[in-house]
Design a protein around this motif. Structure first.
Motif, PDB file in Angstrom:
ATOM      1  N   ALA A 110       0.838  -1.200   0.000  1.00  0.00           N
ATOM      2  CA  ALA A 110       0.000   0.000   0.000  1.00  0.00           C
ATOM      3  C   ALA A 110       0.870   1.246   0.000  1.00  0.00           C
ATOM      4  O   ALA A 110       1.896   1.302   0.694  1.00  0.00           O
ATOM      5  N   PRO A 111       0.484   2.271  -0.756  1.00  0.00           N
ATOM      6  CA  PRO A 111       1.221   3.534  -0.704  1.00  0.00           C
ATOM      7  C   PRO A 111       1.219   4.093   0.723  1.00  0.00           C
ATOM      8  O   PRO A 111       0.223   3.942   1.445  1.00  0.00           O
ATOM      9  N   ARG A 112       2.299   4.715   1.113  1.00  0.00           N
ATOM     10  CA  ARG A 112       2.373   5.299   2.441  1.00  0.00           C
ATOM     11  C   ARG A 112       1.248   6.313   2.621  1.00  0.00           C
ATOM     12  O   ARG A 112       1.009   7.147   1.767  1.00  0.00           O
ATOM     13  N   GLY A 113       0.542   6.208   3.735  1.00  0.00           N
ATOM     14  CA  GLY A 113      -0.565   7.117   3.996  1.00  0.00           C
ATOM     15  C   GLY A 113      -1.925   6.524   3.675  1.00  0.00           C
ATOM     16  O   GLY A 113      -2.951   7.148   3.926  1.00  0.00           O
ATOM     17  N   THR A 114      -1.972   5.289   3.122  1.00  0.00           N
ATOM     18  CA  THR A 114      -3.246   4.651   2.813  1.00  0.00           C
ATOM     19  C   THR A 114      -4.024   4.389   4.097  1.00  0.00           C
ATOM     20  O   THR A 114      -3.516   3.748   5.022  1.00  0.00           O
ATOM     21  N   ALA A 115      -5.264   4.891   4.155  1.00  0.00           N
ATOM     22  CA  ALA A 115      -6.107   4.711   5.336  1.00  0.00           C
ATOM     23  C   ALA A 115      -7.048   3.517   5.203  1.00  0.00           C
ATOM     24  O   ALA A 115      -7.524   2.986   6.208  1.00  0.00           O
ATOM     25  N   TYR A 116      -7.333   3.109   3.982  1.00  0.00           N
ATOM     26  CA  TYR A 116      -8.234   1.980   3.757  1.00  0.00           C
ATOM     27  C   TYR A 116      -7.615   0.673   4.244  1.00  0.00           C
ATOM     28  O   TYR A 116      -6.389   0.492   4.205  1.00  0.00           O
ATOM     29  N   THR A 117      -8.465  -0.242   4.699  1.00  0.00           N
ATOM     30  CA  THR A 117      -8.011  -1.612   4.910  1.00  0.00           C
ATOM     31  C   THR A 117      -7.450  -2.118   3.584  1.00  0.00           C
ATOM     32  O   THR A 117      -8.131  -2.045   2.553  1.00  0.00           O
TER      33      THR A 117
END
Length: 233
Positions: A110-117
């Motif tokens: 996941a890209p850094r900062g991704t908030a989604y599960t």
């Protein structure tokens, strides 16, 4: 009427017309019937139902106004778009409508900062599209015993497209057999999709860093006009 003169009503109408011509139109989300109730929205718009390309724009609602946070060229199904409620599985059409996005997944981290599960794709990760399976339109890991491999998508086999993806909640909450399964917002492949919406990898990474499930983001898919115009949703 003397030459050069015009009735007052005509002058007033002309003035209003000129004023309207200079006034910017309302942002697309403000012209839609529904945006899902959150403060984030993705719109995926094609010129018409026969189109295989268009534009994805992601929006934030700030201070009572919708503001575009970014946009990118998009690709749609190889056979264009179809009304979501009437779509049939295997038609290579992208379903129109307004949908939630339950979670993200990807072969890449996941890209850094991704908030989604964000669910990592592994060698035994599948998406079941078998109409006879209890796992229809669901991730299954390993592949469910009642889900035939020929009727399922081996996610790791699509390294470019599923580098990053968001699940589109089409036919997801209460799946209707035969309507379709495995609709995602994902990274571009070589051409049109089998029914998903795709964008360049750089744009997909931006969307994942931007999207916040706490803000109730939805995706609206539609056309510029006609029965599937995006403003209906």
């Amino acid at each position: 009427m003397r030459p050069g003169a015009a009735p007052a009503a005509v002058l007033v109408s002309l003035s209003l017309l000129l004023l309207g011509a200079g006034r910017p139109s309302a942002p697309l989300p403000d012209r839609m019937a529904d945006t899902g109730g959150g403060t984030q929205l993705i719109t995926a718009v094609a010129p018409d139902t026969g189109s295989t390309s268009g534009t994805v724009t992601w929006w934030d609602r700030k201070d009572g106004r919708w503001v575009a946070a970014g946009s990118a060229p998009a690709r749609f199904g190889a056979k264009g778009l179809a009304e979501g409620a009437a779509r049939r599985q295997g038609t290579d059409t992208t379903p129109t409508g307004l949908y939630g996005m339950p979670y993200a997944f990807g072969i890449d981290a996941a890209p850094r900062g991704t908030a989604y599960t964000y669910r990592p794709v592994r060698q035994n990760s599948w998406w079941c599209q078998d109409n006879d399976s209890r796992s229809y339109n669901r991730w299954t890991e390993p592949r469910a015993a009642d889900c035939r491999a020929a009727e399922a998508e081996h996610l790791i086999g699509h390294r470019a497209q599923y580098a990053h993806a968001l699940v589109v909640g089409f036919n997801y909450q209460r799946p209707v057999r035969g309507r379709g399964a495995g609709i995602f917002l994902h990274v571009n492949g070589r051409g049109a999709t089998a029914g998903c919406v795709s964008v360049p990898k750089k744009a997909m990474r931006k969307i994942l860093r931007w999207a916040d499930p706490a803000r109730g983001p939805h995706i609206a898919i539609g056309t510029k006009s006609g029965r599937t115009t995006i403003t209906r949703y």
